[in-house]
Design a protein around this motif. Structure first.
Motif, PDB file in Angstrom:
ATOM      1  N   PRO A   1       0.804  -1.221   0.000  1.00 14.19           N
ATOM      2  CA  PRO A   1       0.000   0.000   0.000  1.00 14.19           C
ATOM      3  C   PRO A   1       0.838   1.273   0.000  1.00 14.19           C
ATOM      4  N   ALA A   2       2.099   1.187   0.383  1.00 15.96           N
ATOM      5  CA  ALA A   2       2.990   2.360   0.378  1.00 15.96           C
ATOM      6  C   ALA A   2       4.402   1.854   0.120  1.00 15.96           C
ATOM      7  N   PRO A   3       5.244   2.684  -0.504  1.00 14.97           N
ATOM      8  CA  PRO A   3       6.596   2.213  -0.834  1.00 14.97           C
ATOM      9  C   PRO A   3       7.371   1.727   0.379  1.00 14.97           C
ATOM     10  N   ASP A   4       7.123   2.326   1.547  1.00 20.26           N
ATOM     11  CA  ASP A   4       7.900   1.914   2.728  1.00 20.26           C
ATOM     12  C   ASP A   4       7.173   0.841   3.551  1.00 20.26           C
ATOM     13  N   PHE A   5       6.136   0.252   2.967  1.00 16.28           N
ATOM     14  CA  PHE A   5       5.396  -0.795   3.682  1.00 16.28           C
ATOM     15  C   PHE A   5       6.325  -1.973   3.956  1.00 16.28           C
ATOM     16  N   HIS A   6       6.271  -2.484   5.166  1.00 21.23           N
ATOM     17  CA  HIS A   6       7.169  -3.564   5.534  1.00 21.23           C
ATOM     18  C   HIS A   6       6.376  -4.619   6.296  1.00 21.23           C
ATOM     19  N   GLU A   7       6.528  -5.858   5.907  1.00 24.86           N
ATOM     20  CA  GLU A   7       5.807  -6.937   6.586  1.00 24.86           C
ATOM     21  C   GLU A   7       6.622  -7.458   7.765  1.00 24.86           C
ATOM     22  N   THR A   8       5.996  -7.564   8.927  1.00 24.17           N
ATOM     23  CA  THR A   8       6.653  -8.130  10.102  1.00 24.17           C
ATOM     24  C   THR A   8       6.411  -9.633  10.080  1.00 24.17           C
ATOM     25  N   HIS A   9       7.460 -10.416   9.813  1.00 23.97           N
ATOM     26  CA  HIS A   9       7.273 -11.856   9.688  1.00 23.97           C
ATOM     27  C   HIS A   9       7.171 -12.522  11.055  1.00 23.97           C
ATOM     28  N   GLY A  10       6.285 -13.453  11.145  1.00 24.44           N
ATOM     29  CA  GLY A  10       6.111 -14.205  12.379  1.00 24.44           C
ATOM     30  C   GLY A  10       5.109 -15.308  12.133  1.00 24.44           C
TER      31      GLY A  10
END
Ligand SMILES: Cc1cc2nc3c(=O)[nH]c(=O)nc-3n(C[C@H](O)[C@H](O)[C@H](O)COP(=O)(O)OP(=O)(O)OC[C@H]3O[C@@H](n4cnc5c(N)ncnc54)[C@H](O)[C@@H]3O)c2cc1C
Length: 806
Positions: A449-458
């Motif tokens: 949704p945004a260039p700096d979107f980051h997924e927190t893996h878990g």
């Protein structure tokens, strides 16, 4: 030396010795092993030889349990006892909540295989292992059966038992060439003569590709240098009054076990090195690489901080030896792709612990065609043409660097990417795609949704939950488009195609031009082997479509059953085409705007196929749906894929066409009761157990597996696949999670995700038949918490399929 044998196993390390022994256990005595030097003179002799029960999936846990039980029995053999420190216990450490969640999940998964792990806090870790500090430690996973074994004694014990059962072993007998005869039997040429045999097994350790070259194949296996050291005695160990448990540390990348009254500490340093990439000295036998402790200083400090006693003791020996890795860290155990009567047991990076189990599963495959567990996770055919030496080296380094850091859900690591792309990959990247990897193919997971979107893996729902929710709303309300890269497809031609498919598939195979059907291929035991979409194209070509990773597997199975009289030609189109999926109620309008054909429901209803143009791009379009919405699969040659994409994008602009990815597909297919090959469709179950009754026609005439399936039907199901609604919104159920009732495990989850259109946390699970009735209340053990669940009807979204047929 014999001149004839049923099987020749090449290599006398743990892999070869275990295979030989288990072949005799399966009843084949006319088997031989040839070894270029002494037994165990490759990697095996200097192994740290730790034997754990921990594994990433149930097959790995099960095969390790077999190793442990076998090694224990060998160690207790009064005629030839061997040294095995069984059940010292072991701790995998953690310093993050996500790692602890992972351990809770792995404990739940192992429970389904009868293995009891324990998740313990930092204080308990220190209580069980008195040498460790609890700084920067949250806790760990306790494996009560962890231990270590004498590797040379183990191999000798297996060899001894194999010999007693009739097998022969020829030492100092290097294999120099392999020739396959027209009847697919083999001539094994050695330094001391020739052995003709039906089947060869490559168990050559780090020399795997020397043997591979003799049969014209390259195996995706690369060696890494790997070091451990042995310390002088440590007084605190003696004082403890019990053996130290083993340690494996993902925080600082080392392992540690007791050796005499000192410690053995091994390292997985970041500054690691491949080995033997440009060939291996023929004299490298019973040999080691030069010590290089400077390279491991980064991880050494972590080990010293965790075990301060190490700072006060001397190191008396350093061992540095080659250890083999594959592309995904798991070994290659099974049939060699593209070859007949040839198997391998290679790429073992933890071969001492696992070798007993791998040899067991391989011998079953050789003798019976299939093992007791689904072996896809170790199947050599799981990588296809991209699996070359350079990619393997990059993945081997990455895997080595992350040895104890298991993958989190949806985590795809960066090395060797992109390996396989389509012309759309850069286009989708520019749209903000987050990619996952399927058999080397870059595949869109979702658009950020945004260039700096980051997924927190878990192991819990995370910020991607809302992204997928928006995707699903857009598809359900209007239309979405998604690229499915790497989808496997074969073109079958010749007058015998339908008769051949009828014999391969257990249900109805559509024969009319323009029809599409889903079919299941069984093995000779009536168990599920493969899933295929069969499409009859207008020009007499029949397309066989299946999962992205199945290309070598399915080709192998089809070719194996193709006789010279069948008049069937099979050509893989997997790398030539890419599928675009257009889904949602407006998809018909969009397709109609770019293609002259009549796309009305009357002219082109559900389950049809035709050739057409999409804009200026030639395409094969099928009206099939994996989302539960009106949908079209549009297969386009790669050189015109971008043209088709532009045409569909332009036509879709008026309809709010939304780009989506695999994560939305996963959610939607669970709402529809659709299955994934090798997630829910497993060789351990038959089609009735898997809920695929409607795809079976026992009365249609002979097909592979029919008689066995009839018998299975009479015997009744062993398990049943059910859909569960889980009453929790913090985490999905994970593949492998145990389904429990009154503290007993009654099933195992195969897939799980949130269903956004039905607003439910959904999972599929194989459960014992008495718990498969709709309405049955069960618990699913999700990241450590028994979570209330209930069996519901499969496919809760639009059960009448009215949207698909619209
Ligand atoms: C330092 C170190 C520590 C390790 N610690 C552990 C551990 O704690 N736990 C664990 O589970 N694993 C451990 N491993 C890994 C484990 O030791 C290996 O996975 C295992 O030994 C591999 O066994 P193998 O039979 O596949 O190969 P090898 O032992 O290398 O055997 C292959 C055999 O094939 C023979 N061969 C090759 N070419 C030919 C030919 N042309 N003709 C005939 N014979 C041929 C070779 O001579 C050799 O004997 C460790 C490895 C290293 C390097």
């Amino acid at each position: 030396m014999k001149s004839q044998a049923r099987v020749v196993v090449i290599g006398g390390g743990i892999a070869g010795c275990s295979t030989l022994y288990h072949l005799t256990q399966e009843g084949w005595a006319d088997v031989v092993l040839v070894e270029r030097d002494e037994l165990t003179s490759g990697t095996t002799w200097h192994s740290a030889a730790q034997v754990t029960n921990f594994g990433m999936n149930q097959t790995m846990v099960g095969l390790k349990s077999h190793s442990i039980a076998l090694y224990k029995a060998l160690s207790e053999d009064p005629e030839y006892p061997i040294n095995y420190h069984h059940a010292d216990g072991g701790i995998r450490l953690a310093n993050t909540a996500a790692q602890m969640d992972g351990y809770r999940h792995f404990a739940s998964m192992a429970k389904g295989m009868g293995v009891e792990f324990e998740v313990i806090d930092a204080a308990e870790c220190a209580r069980r292992h008195p040498l460790i500090s609890t700084d920067n430690l949250l806790g760990g996973l306790w494996d009560p059966l962890d231990g270590d074994i004498d590797p040379a004694q183990l191999c000798q014990a297996l060899a001894r038992r194999a010999r007693l059962a009739g097998a022969e072993i020829y030492r100092h007998t290097a294999v120099t060439d392999l020739i396959q005869k027209p009847d697919n039997s083999w001539v094994v040429q050695t330094e001391h003569g020739t052995i003709e045999c039906d089947i060869v097994v490559n168990a050559a350790g780090y020399r795997v590709n020397e043997i591979g070259a003799m049969m014209g194949v390259h195996h995706p296996v690369v060696s890494m240098e790997h070091q451990y050291f042995l310390t002088e005695d440590i007084p605190a160990i003696k004082e403890a009054g019990h053996r130290m448990p083993l340690l494996r540390c993902p925080i600082s990348d080392y392992y540690c076990r007791q050796e005499k009254n000192g410690l053995l500490v091994g390292f997985y340093e970041q500054d690691c090195k491949t080995w033997g990439m440009d060939g291996i000295d023929p004299h490298f036998t019973n040999a080691l690489c030069p010590d290089d402790l400077d390279r491991v200083t980064d991880v050494l400090e972590g080990a010293f901080a965790r075990m301060p006693a190490l700072t006060e003791t001397g190191i008396h020996t350093v061992v540095n030896g080659p250890i083999t890795y594959t592309i995904d860290g798991a070994p290659l155990v099974g049939p060699i792709p593209g070859k007949r009567n040839a198997f391998c047991i290679i790429g073992l990076r933890a071969g001492l612990g696992e070798g007993g189990g791998h040899g067991w599963l391989l011998a079953q495959q050789i003798v019976h065609g299939e093992a007791c567990y689904d072996t896809w996770c170790i199947d050599p055919r799981r990588f296809t043409g991209h699996a070359n030496v350079e990619l393997t080296a990059l993945k081997a380094v990455e895997d080595y660097q992350n040895e104890f850091r298991f993958h989190f859900l949806h985590e795809h690591r960066p090395a060797g990417r992109p390996a396989k792309t389509t012309p759309l990959t850069p286009v989708l990247a520019a749209e903000g795609a987050a990619f996952s990897v399927v058999n080397g193919w870059e595949r869109v997971d979702y658009i950020k949704p945004a260039p700096d979107f980051h997924e927190t893996h878990g192991f819990r729902f995370n910020e991607v939950f809302d992204v997928v929710a928006r995707d699903v709303v857009a598809i359900q309300g209007s239309a979405g488009i998604c690229e499915v890269s790497g989808f496997n497809r074969f073109a079958l031609t010749g007058s015998g195609v339908h008769d051949f498919l009828d014999r391969m598939i257990c249900g109805h195979v559509p024969r009319s031009v323009g029809r599409v059907g889903l079919g299941y291929l069984l093995n000779h035991d009536g168990m599920l082997k493969a899933e295929a979409t069969i499409a009859n194209l207008p020009d007499g070509e029949v397309w066989y479509g299946s999962a992205a990773a199945s290309e070598f597997h399915d080709m192998d199975w089809l070719q194996m059953h193709l006789g010279p009289d069948n008049n069937v030609q099979i050509q893989s189109l997997t790398n030539d085409y890419t599928a675009l999926v257009l889904a949602g109620p407006r998809s018909r309008d969009i397709l109609s705007a770019v293609s002259r054909e009549d796309w009305s429901a009357d002219a082109f209803p559900w389950l049809r196929v035709r050739r057409c143009f999409v804009g200026i791009a030639p395409a094969v379009v099928m009206s099939v749906s994996f989302s539960g919405e009106l949908a079209y699969e549009i297969h386009v040659p790669n050189n015109q894929l971008y043209a088709a994409w532009l045409a569909l994008g332009a036509a879709g602009a008026d309809h709010g066409l939304h780009v989506f990815g695999a994560r939305a597909v996963e959610s939607m297919r669970l709402e529809k009761g659709y299955l994934h090959w090798k997630a829910d469709i497993l060789t351990e179950f038959d089609p009735f157990e898997t809920g695929l009754d409607r795809f079976v026609r026992l009365d249609k005439g002979p097909f592979i597996g029919r008689d066995a399936l009839r018998q299975r039907q009479q015997n009744g199901p062993h398990r049943r696949l059910v859909t569960l609604r889980i009453d929790a919104d913090v985490a999905p159920a994970h593949a492998g999670s145990s389904v429990v009732l009154n503290d007993g495990v009654v099933g195992t989850v195969t897939s799980g995700d949130w269903g956004h259109r039905v607003g439910m946390n959904l999972a599929y699970a194989f459960v014992e038949p008495e718990f498969s009735t709709i309405g049955t209340a069960l618990n699913v053990d999700i990241v450590g918490a028994p979570t209330p669940s209930v069996v519901i009807a499969s496919g809760p979204y639009d059960p009448q399929n009215s949207r698909v047929r619209a």
